[in-house]
Design a protein around this motif. Structure first.
Motif, mmCIF file in Angstrom:
data_model
loop_
_atom_site.group_PDB
_atom_site.id
_atom_site.type_symbol
_atom_site.label_atom_id
_atom_site.label_comp_id
_atom_site.label_asym_id
_atom_site.label_seq_id
_atom_site.Cartn_x
_atom_site.Cartn_y
_atom_site.Cartn_z
ATOM 1 N N THR A 1 98.007 18.527 45.824
ATOM 2 C CA THR A 1 97.879 18.668 44.549
ATOM 3 C C THR A 1 99.123 18.762 43.634
ATOM 4 O OG1 THR A 1 97.868 21.247 44.433
ATOM 5 C CG2 THR A 1 95.892 20.293 45.036
ATOM 6 N N GLU B 1 96.703 22.623 48.838
ATOM 7 C CA GLU B 1 96.691 23.005 47.662
ATOM 8 C C GLU B 1 97.510 24.451 47.364
ATOM 9 O OE1 GLU B 1 92.538 23.813 46.996
ATOM 10 O OE2 GLU B 1 91.985 21.672 47.547
ATOM 11 N N SER C 1 100.161 28.612 44.345
ATOM 12 C CA SER C 1 99.618 27.357 43.879
ATOM 13 C C SER C 1 100.017 26.585 42.531
ATOM 14 C CB SER C 1 97.925 27.438 44.123
ATOM 15 O OG SER C 1 97.694 28.563 43.135
#
Length: 129
Positions: free
Chosen positions: A17, A67, A108
């Protein structure tokens, strides 16, 4: 990666991500430009990581995942007494203490990475005061 050397870009490529990549970038930049720390990649089987050392002591680590970046505050850093599990848990309720006594946090996004670095840096400035 048989004969290739793992580098920081390879670690970053393990993240899926954009937010987690940004978090990784913040962590790498924060420690690389500090002057207090050195960063180096480490290959161990299928678990690749960024090792962050203060002098010769392996104090922090960052392990890329799809992630998030799993960060570690390792025992050599905790033995210095500047960072405590209680301090980290108060700032980051999702942090965990491992069975070996290290503190982990899944980061994250860049904002959380900056807050985590600020916590680490706050212990540096209080040391020099």
């Amino acid at each position: 990666m048989s004969n290739q050397t793992l580098d920081i870009a390879d670690l970053r490529d393990e993240i899926a991500t954009a937010d987690a990549k940004a978090a990784f970038d913040v962590i790498v930049e924060g420690f690389s430009t500090s002057g207090e720390f050195s960063v180096a990649t480490h290959e161990q089987g299928f678990l690749n990581s960024l090792r962050i050392k203060r002098d010769e002591e392996f104090c922090f680590a960052a392990v890329p995942a799809d992630e998030w970046v799993l960060t570690y505050i390792r025992k050599p850093e905790l033995r210095r007494g500047k960072i405590t599990p209680e301090m980290v848990m108060a700032a980051f309720p999702d942090a965990r203490v491992t069975s070996s006594g290290e503190i982990t946090l899944r980061i994250s996004d860049a904002g959380t990475a900056l807050r985590w670095l600020d916590l680490v840096r706050s212990t540096e400035s209080s040391e020099k005061a």
